[in-house]
Design a protein around this motif. Structure first.
Motif, PDB file in Angstrom:
ATOM      1  N   TYR A  61       0.819  -1.216   0.000  1.00  0.00           N
ATOM      2  CA  TYR A  61       0.000   0.000   0.000  1.00  0.00           C
ATOM      3  C   TYR A  61       0.855   1.270   0.000  1.00  0.00           C
ATOM      4  CZ  TYR A  61      -4.562  -2.222   0.793  1.00  0.00           C
ATOM      5  OH  TYR A  61      -5.724  -2.942   0.653  1.00  0.00           O
ATOM      6  N   TYR A  62       1.993   1.224   0.713  1.00  0.00           N
ATOM      7  CA  TYR A  62       2.814   2.424   0.878  1.00  0.00           C
ATOM      8  C   TYR A  62       4.272   2.148   0.472  1.00  0.00           C
ATOM      9  CZ  TYR A  62      -1.053   4.114   3.789  1.00  0.00           C
ATOM     10  OH  TYR A  62      -2.286   4.506   4.269  1.00  0.00           O
ATOM     11  N   PRO A  63       4.524   1.855  -0.802  1.00  0.00           N
ATOM     12  CA  PRO A  63       5.910   1.548  -1.206  1.00  0.00           C
ATOM     13  C   PRO A  63       6.853   2.718  -0.977  1.00  0.00           C
ATOM     14  CG  PRO A  63       4.477   1.839  -3.135  1.00  0.00           C
ATOM     15  CD  PRO A  63       3.581   1.776  -1.937  1.00  0.00           C
ATOM     16  N   GLU A  64       6.314   3.918  -0.968  1.00  0.00           N
ATOM     17  CA  GLU A  64       7.162   5.102  -0.813  1.00  0.00           C
ATOM     18  C   GLU A  64       7.743   5.226   0.596  1.00  0.00           C
ATOM     19  OE1 GLU A  64       3.010   6.274   0.433  1.00  0.00           O
ATOM     20  OE2 GLU A  64       3.927   5.065  -1.170  1.00  0.00           O
ATOM     21  N   LYS A  65       7.255   4.422   1.545  1.00  0.00           N
ATOM     22  CA  LYS A  65       7.714   4.545   2.934  1.00  0.00           C
ATOM     23  C   LYS A  65       8.852   3.582   3.273  1.00  0.00           C
ATOM     24  CE  LYS A  65       3.502   6.617   4.719  1.00  0.00           C
ATOM     25  NZ  LYS A  65       2.560   6.723   5.845  1.00  0.00           N
ATOM     26  N   ARG A  66       9.351   2.852   2.280  1.00  0.00           N
ATOM     27  CA  ARG A  66      10.424   1.897   2.563  1.00  0.00           C
ATOM     28  C   ARG A  66      11.673   2.596   3.106  1.00  0.00           C
ATOM     29  NH1 ARG A  66      12.409  -3.737   0.748  1.00  0.00           N
ATOM     30  NH2 ARG A  66      14.551  -3.588   1.491  1.00  0.00           N
ATOM     31  N   ASN A  67      12.065   3.716   2.521  1.00  0.00           N
ATOM     32  CA  ASN A  67      13.269   4.408   2.989  1.00  0.00           C
ATOM     33  C   ASN A  67      13.143   4.830   4.441  1.00  0.00           C
ATOM     34  OD1 ASN A  67      14.496   4.108   0.505  1.00  0.00           O
ATOM     35  ND2 ASN A  67      13.906   6.136  -0.226  1.00  0.00           N
ATOM     36  N   LYS A  68      11.972   5.294   4.809  1.00  0.00           N
ATOM     37  CA  LYS A  68      11.738   5.710   6.195  1.00  0.00           C
ATOM     38  C   LYS A  68      11.876   4.499   7.133  1.00  0.00           C
ATOM     39  CE  LYS A  68       8.328   8.500   6.894  1.00  0.00           C
ATOM     40  NZ  LYS A  68       6.947   9.071   7.041  1.00  0.00           N
ATOM     41  N   ILE A  69      11.333   3.353   6.720  1.00  0.00           N
ATOM     42  CA  ILE A  69      11.429   2.138   7.527  1.00  0.00           C
ATOM     43  C   ILE A  69      12.887   1.719   7.666  1.00  0.00           C
ATOM     44  CG2 ILE A  69      10.862  -0.328   7.564  1.00  0.00           C
ATOM     45  CD1 ILE A  69       8.194   0.452   6.166  1.00  0.00           C
ATOM     46  N   GLU A  70      13.640   1.780   6.574  1.00  0.00           N
ATOM     47  CA  GLU A  70      15.046   1.393   6.618  1.00  0.00           C
ATOM     48  C   GLU A  70      15.830   2.264   7.600  1.00  0.00           C
ATOM     49  OE1 GLU A  70      16.630   1.425   2.706  1.00  0.00           O
ATOM     50  OE2 GLU A  70      15.474  -0.316   2.021  1.00  0.00           O
ATOM     51  N   GLU A  71      15.549   3.553   7.608  1.00  0.00           N
ATOM     52  CA  GLU A  71      16.243   4.457   8.531  1.00  0.00           C
ATOM     53  C   GLU A  71      15.981   4.064   9.982  1.00  0.00           C
ATOM     54  OE1 GLU A  71      15.105   8.451   7.703  1.00  0.00           O
ATOM     55  OE2 GLU A  71      15.793   8.397   5.609  1.00  0.00           O
ATOM     56  N   LEU A  72      14.726   3.745  10.286  1.00  0.00           N
ATOM     57  CA  LEU A  72      14.371   3.388  11.664  1.00  0.00           C
ATOM     58  C   LEU A  72      14.984   2.051  12.058  1.00  0.00           C
ATOM     59  CD1 LEU A  72      10.626   4.496  11.600  1.00  0.00           C
ATOM     60  CD2 LEU A  72      12.489   5.611  12.847  1.00  0.00           C
ATOM     61  N   VAL A  73      15.031   1.120  11.123  1.00  0.00           N
ATOM     62  CA  VAL A  73      15.639  -0.187  11.400  1.00  0.00           C
ATOM     63  C   VAL A  73      17.132  -0.015  11.681  1.00  0.00           C
ATOM     64  CG1 VAL A  73      16.254  -2.422  10.387  1.00  0.00           C
ATOM     65  CG2 VAL A  73      13.927  -1.536  10.115  1.00  0.00           C
ATOM     66  N   LYS A  74      17.819   0.747  10.846  1.00  0.00           N
ATOM     67  CA  LYS A  74      19.263   0.937  11.005  1.00  0.00           C
ATOM     68  C   LYS A  74      19.595   1.656  12.310  1.00  0.00           C
ATOM     69  CE  LYS A  74      20.077   0.981   6.018  1.00  0.00           C
ATOM     70  NZ  LYS A  74      20.340   1.832   4.823  1.00  0.00           N
ATOM     71  N   LYS A  75      18.711   2.529  12.763  1.00  0.00           N
ATOM     72  CA  LYS A  75      18.928   3.251  14.025  1.00  0.00           C
ATOM     73  C   LYS A  75      18.583   2.410  15.247  1.00  0.00           C
ATOM     74  CE  LYS A  75      17.998   7.868  12.137  1.00  0.00           C
ATOM     75  NZ  LYS A  75      17.025   9.017  12.140  1.00  0.00           N
ATOM     76  N   GLY A  76      18.003   1.231  15.033  1.00  0.00           N
ATOM     77  CA  GLY A  76      17.589   0.399  16.154  1.00  0.00           C
ATOM     78  C   GLY A  76      16.265   0.802  16.756  1.00  0.00           C
ATOM     79  N   LYS A  77      15.539   1.680  16.079  1.00  0.00           N
ATOM     80  CA  LYS A  77      14.233   2.118  16.594  1.00  0.00           C
ATOM     81  C   LYS A  77      13.134   1.105  16.279  1.00  0.00           C
ATOM     82  CE  LYS A  77      13.446   5.960  17.867  1.00  0.00           C
ATOM     83  NZ  LYS A  77      13.334   6.524  19.237  1.00  0.00           N
ATOM     84  N   LEU A  78      13.294   0.371  15.191  1.00  0.00           N
ATOM     85  CA  LEU A  78      12.301  -0.617  14.768  1.00  0.00           C
ATOM     86  C   LEU A  78      12.998  -1.966  14.658  1.00  0.00           C
ATOM     87  CD1 LEU A  78       9.374  -1.165  13.784  1.00  0.00           C
ATOM     88  CD2 LEU A  78      10.194  -0.733  11.462  1.00  0.00           C
ATOM     89  N   ALA A  79      12.552  -2.945  15.463  1.00  0.00           N
ATOM     90  CA  ALA A  79      13.148  -4.281  15.473  1.00  0.00           C
ATOM     91  C   ALA A  79      12.324  -5.203  14.574  1.00  0.00           C
ATOM     92  CB  ALA A  79      13.198  -4.830  16.891  1.00  0.00           C
ATOM     93  N   ILE A  80      12.984  -5.792  13.564  1.00  0.00           N
ATOM     94  CA  ILE A  80      12.281  -6.650  12.604  1.00  0.00           C
ATOM     95  C   ILE A  80      13.003  -7.992  12.463  1.00  0.00           C
ATOM     96  CG2 ILE A  80      11.319  -4.712  11.322  1.00  0.00           C
ATOM     97  CD1 ILE A  80      13.495  -5.200   9.196  1.00  0.00           C
ATOM     98  N   GLY A  81      12.266  -9.017  12.006  1.00  0.00           N
ATOM     99  CA  GLY A  81      12.810 -10.359  11.841  1.00  0.00           C
ATOM    100  C   GLY A  81      12.863 -11.073  13.183  1.00  0.00           C
ATOM    101  N   PRO A  82      13.358 -12.313  13.221  1.00  0.00           N
ATOM    102  CA  PRO A  82      14.059 -13.035  12.150  1.00  0.00           C
ATOM    103  C   PRO A  82      13.162 -13.907  11.259  1.00  0.00           C
ATOM    104  CG  PRO A  82      14.230 -14.278  14.175  1.00  0.00           C
ATOM    105  CD  PRO A  82      13.444 -13.038  14.506  1.00  0.00           C
ATOM    106  N   TRP A  83      11.882 -14.083  11.633  1.00  0.00           N
ATOM    107  CA  TRP A  83      11.005 -14.992  10.896  1.00  0.00           C
ATOM    108  C   TRP A  83      10.362 -14.285   9.719  1.00  0.00           C
ATOM    109  CZ3 TRP A  83      11.290 -19.971  12.385  1.00  0.00           C
ATOM    110  CH2 TRP A  83      11.720 -20.242  13.688  1.00  0.00           C
ATOM    111  N   TYR A  84      10.021 -15.060   8.691  1.00  0.00           N
ATOM    112  CA  TYR A  84       9.183 -14.509   7.620  1.00  0.00           C
ATOM    113  C   TYR A  84       7.748 -14.413   8.114  1.00  0.00           C
ATOM    114  CZ  TYR A  84       7.050 -13.662   3.104  1.00  0.00           C
ATOM    115  OH  TYR A  84       6.334 -13.106   2.075  1.00  0.00           O
ATOM    116  N   THR A  85       7.230 -15.507   8.678  1.00  0.00           N
ATOM    117  CA  THR A  85       5.947 -15.464   9.393  1.00  0.00           C
ATOM    118  C   THR A  85       6.131 -16.169  10.724  1.00  0.00           C
ATOM    119  OG1 THR A  85       5.201 -17.538   8.382  1.00  0.00           O
ATOM    120  CG2 THR A  85       4.542 -15.498   7.294  1.00  0.00           C
TER     121      THR A  85
END
Length: 882
Positions: A61-85
């Motif tokens: 729905y929001y492909p344009e927000k990927r860069n914003k998500i990447e920034e938060l992940v790299k800063k440690g603000k958003l924790a993602i993974g390790p599972w696919y589901t």
């Protein structure tokens, strides 16, 4: 004492709403997460439930927000993974768990960083080899809720979990759940669900947002709750650190947690509170690891949380479709793609990636559990069929292309048959596929001049030209390899199997059916002189439970098929001696309150039991027209054995389980399990012999002792009408919303397949694992006419021996640069073996399951000697000169 507070949400991708409806919730919820993480510097971080598929759903729905998500992940603000589901474990294969982590971690790393926590908050129990799996992905820990029994009182909430091979990880048991401070200070917002019925009678729901949370925040209530929680958690803590989880199922981000933390610091100065992450918490407790106690074995207790063991047999059609989908990907698509890569064919690995991700969406725990609403599981059926269709078409294409390189034994003949064996030992058996031939009698010839009987039959499902079904009884198909047969006109006598009045026979068994007792079987093992009586009796009982648990009704009625008369016929059919048994199984129509109804309804059962030449298996196909509701149907297999334990296959391991429950269950949230999961087989044996039961997509069994001897009860289906109920005898409280689910009654035509194997010695000496794989993994056949004769008439591409080293995967690596082969030692002792490559690799590496290379291995002429420790899983990666 220090409390680490982790903000998170547990996001059931589909459950009591469809994935698309829950995605709409997630769009709002995650947009708010992004806003808070960007704008509020005091908000430390947010945990996105350990499954990366949610980001894919959002970015559609929001492909344009990927860069914003990447920034938060790299800063440690958003924790993602390790599972696919977020998966179930016991209903999916070991390799599916490996693919889940491979896809999940690779995708998470593409955003900048993967959370290195084995986070499984809501999986219904955990398999014994999970520590080894996680450790081979560099995950030295697990954070989980369910599965701990009485041992938890001694272990505490932090302990060391050891796998059968000796792999050890830190285990953090969320004694009070992954939601122990969900909606903290917001009692007025619970419950948070609003339900609506649309004009087209579609029931849907919304979650009440937390937009007003600061206005209704009750800080004193939060303080008292946290004080009580600290007292409770401290009883189990083995370190000074407590883990407080601020979130629950579909909960929005709680922005007021920052205010609450400041208030707690003020009112409880003796306790340190920190808004943090799971990784920070695990780093803190590692210094105390030497004091942790050690636990070995699977986690299937229910003292602190529900285990919900009834999910292994509800909506059984989903489990059967999953068996087919996994089989096509793991045993045919990936191995043939690996071979195609060696032959420089285009294997288009994007297809495999897409198919696996589609399947993993069905491995989300509520999906494969069958514990959702009817629309959810209708979508699951379609997804499974998509995967099966993709994999089947992909395999057909690759097998034709590989066959094109081979040399048929006879050049001038009607057609040729490419037969592929995905297992790591030479084998034979019955292979069947389509072939275009005119009517007539045919035989098959191999490269050594041997002739084999062939049967050509018209398939009633297909009326296209001269296309027919071919059946070939062959042997000596090389391990992970092929043999080509040429089909020509002629006739070879079929090897003898016998039929008599109500009996069938081959060189190993005689099986007799008693029509007066519902077609119950008598099995005579001709080699060992053993007789089993009263085999294959169907037992039906009421089920007042829900999708999560079986529960007996107050007024139950047990119905046994041996009290009925059956119609029994015998016939010979494509190399088979067949017993056909038809039974009008009349059962109560439904439950009325807590009693099985006086009204009854017919549930016709048709059983095919057959023997094949040279086969030690007795095979069954059972067709049930299920017209009754609220019941559990099982089949009883007496073993004639007196043992204390049964053995079943789980992930990379054969587990030993007692016949009796592991605990009295006093103080438990759910009765200790009497039924247990298996992947494809269960065995009851001692040093003198035993009986093994193999299944295709049937995962629930129970072993019971009758007159001193053990019988296996295989669950065929559970038919229930509610997603969850709050009044079960077998469980305290509900497990979800009380929603009617009529499709879970499984009122449809269902087909069940299983087999029996009588053997010498215990499961290991009897090679039960080997016969089970031959049953669940048929030979693959593909007809062809065009060829180039660049490869011989038979070839083994890969060989791992001895057979105690079971191959679980042969696949192209995720980066597409190599071929990974994975095998495990099924025994409890060190095994010395050999690995052979038909095409000599440029380099071979020891690897982890995550496909990170450890070191290069010396290999000579495509061959290497190996030593594999007890229960160890080994992965090798071969690279070829392009």
């Amino acid at each position: 004492m220090k409390c680490i507070i982790v903000s998170h949400t547990h996001w059931d991708r589909e459950w009591y709403l469809t994935s698309e409806e829950f995605r709409l919730w997630f769009l709002d919820s995650f947009n708010k997460v992004l806003k808070v993480l960007e704008e509020n510097p005091k908000f430390h971080s947010f945990l996105l439930d350990g499954q990366i598929v949610l980001l894919e759903d959002f970015l559609n729905y929001y492909p344009e927000k990927r860069n914003k998500i990447e920034e938060l992940v790299k800063k440690g603000k958003l924790a993602i993974g390790p599972w696919y589901t977020q998966p179930d474990e016991f209903l999916v294969s070991a390799e599916s768990l490996v693919r889940n982590l491979l896809k999940g971690m690779k995708t998470a790393e593409s955003y900048g960083k993967c959370m290195m926590v084995g986070y499984l908050p809501d999986t219904f129990g955990h398999t014994a080899q999970l520590p080894q799996i996680l450790l081979q992905f560099d995950l030295d820990n697990i954070v989980f809720k369910r599965g701990v029994g009485d041992e938890g009182e001694d272990l505490g909430s932090e302990f060391i979990w050891e796998a059968p091979d000796g792999s050890r990880i830190i285990a953090v048991h969320l004694v009070a759940g992954y939601h122990n401070i969900a909606k903290l200070g917001l009692p007025i917002l619970a419950p948070g669900i609003e339900i609506w019925n649309s004009p087209v009678e579609w029931i849907t729901a919304l979650y009440k947002k937390y937009d007003e949370e600061e206005k209704v925040l009750d800080l004193d209530w939060a303080l008292e709750y946290v004080k009580e929680l600290i007292d409770y958690l401290s009883k189990y803590a083995r370190t000074p650190y407590l883990l407080l989880m601020n979130g629950s199922d579909h909960t929005p981000i709680q922005t007021s947690i920052v205010t609450i933390i400041d208030y707690l610091k003020e009112k409880l100065p003796e306790v340190e509170f920190k808004h943090g992450s799971l990784e920070e918490y695990l780093k803190l407790i590692r210094e105390y690891v030497e004091n942790f106690k050690i636990y070995k074995g699977e986690l299937r207790g229910a003292r602190y949380s529900h285990l919900l063991v009834g999910v292994y047999s509800n909506r059984v059609y989903l489990k059967q479709l999953n068996y087919k989908a996994q089989l096509m990907l793991e045993k045919y698509a990936e191995p043939l793609a690996s071979i195609a890569k060696m032959l420089k064919l285009d294997s288009n690995l994007k297809i495999l990636d897409y198919a696996w991700k589609l399947l993993l969406k069905n491995h989300f725990h509520d999906s494969i559990y069958g514990s959702g609403t009817d629309p959810v599981h209708r979508e699951n059926e379609v997804r499974f069929e998509k995967v099966i269709g993709i994999a089947s078409n992909y395999v057909f294409k690759l097998s034709k292309e590989i066959a094109y390189f081979t040399t048929p034994p006879v050049k001038d003949c009607e057609a040729h048959l490419f037969v592929f064996n995905p297992l790591n030992w030479e084998r034979g058996g019955l292979v069947s596929t389509y072939i275009e031939l005119p009517d007539g009698e045919y035989l098959a010839v191999d490269d050594e001049g041997r002739s084999y009987p062939v049967k050509i039959l018209k398939d009633p499902r297909l009326d296209i030209g001269e296309i027919k079904r071919i059946f070939l009884l062959c042997d000596r198909i090389p391990p992970i390899g092929y043999r080509v047969f040429s089909i020509k006109k002629g006739k070879v006598e079929v090897e003898s199997v016998k039929v008599e009045d109500n009996a069938i026979e081959n060189e190993y068994y005689r099986v007799e059916a008693d029509a007066e007792k519902g077609g119950v079987l008598k099995i005579i093992d001709k080699e060992r002189g053993i007789i089993l009586e009263n085999v294959n009796v169907f037992l039906d009982e009421g089920d007042a439970g829900d999708e999560y648990n079986y529960s007996p009704p107050r007024g139950d009625l047990l119905v046994s098929s041996d009290k009925y008369k059956a119609e029994v016929k015998v016939f010979l059919d494509t190399y088979r001696a067949v017993l056909n048994i038809k039974l009008d199984f009349v059962l109560p129509a439904r439950l009325v309150g807590e009693w099985r109804s006086v009204d009854s309804v017919s549930n016709p059962i048709e059983v095919e039991v057959w023997l094949e030449p040279r086969s030690r298996l007795i095979k069954f196909r059972v067709i049930v027209e299920n017209n009754s509701e609220d019941h559990r149907l099982r089949v009883k297999i007496p073993t004639g054995r007196k043992t204390e334990y049964a053995y079943a296959d789980t992930h990379f391991y054969v587990i030993k389980r007692p016949h009796q429950p592991i605990s009295s269950g006093e103080g438990w949230m759910e009765e200790p399990p009497r039924t247990h999961p298996m992947i494809s087989w269960v065995d009851v044996s001692d040093e003198n012999g035993g009986v093994a039961l193999f299944t295709k997509g049937l995962h629930e069994y129970e072993t019971v002792i009758e007159n001193g001897q053990v019988s296996i009860l295989l669950t065929l289906l559970r038919a229930v009408g509610w997603l969850s109920k709050s009044d079960l005898k077998t469980r305290k409280g509900g497990a979800g919303p009380d929603i009617a689910v009529s499709d879970a009654q499984c009122k449809r035509r269902l087909t069940f397949e299983y087999a029996l194997y009588l053997h010498d010695g215990d499961w290991e000496r009897g090679e039960v694992y080997k016969y089970a794989q031959e049953y669940t993994t048929p030979l693959l056949g593909t007809a062809f006419r065009q060829y180039t004769a660049k490869m011989p008439s038979n070839l083994s591409f890969f060989l791992v021996e001895p057979t105690e080293l079971l191959i679980s995967a042969l696949k192209p690596t995720e980066d597409g640069k190599g071929i990974a082969i994975r095998f495990y030692n099924v025994t409890g002792k060190t095994v010395k073996g050999t690995v052979k490559y038909a095409f000599n690799p440029k380099k071979v590496y020891w690897s982890k399951m995550n496909e990170k290379k450890i070191e290069e291995i010396e290999i000579s002429n495509g061959k290497m000697e190996i030593e594999v420790g007890a229960h160890k899983v080994v992965t090798l990666i071969a690279e070829y000169d392009e």
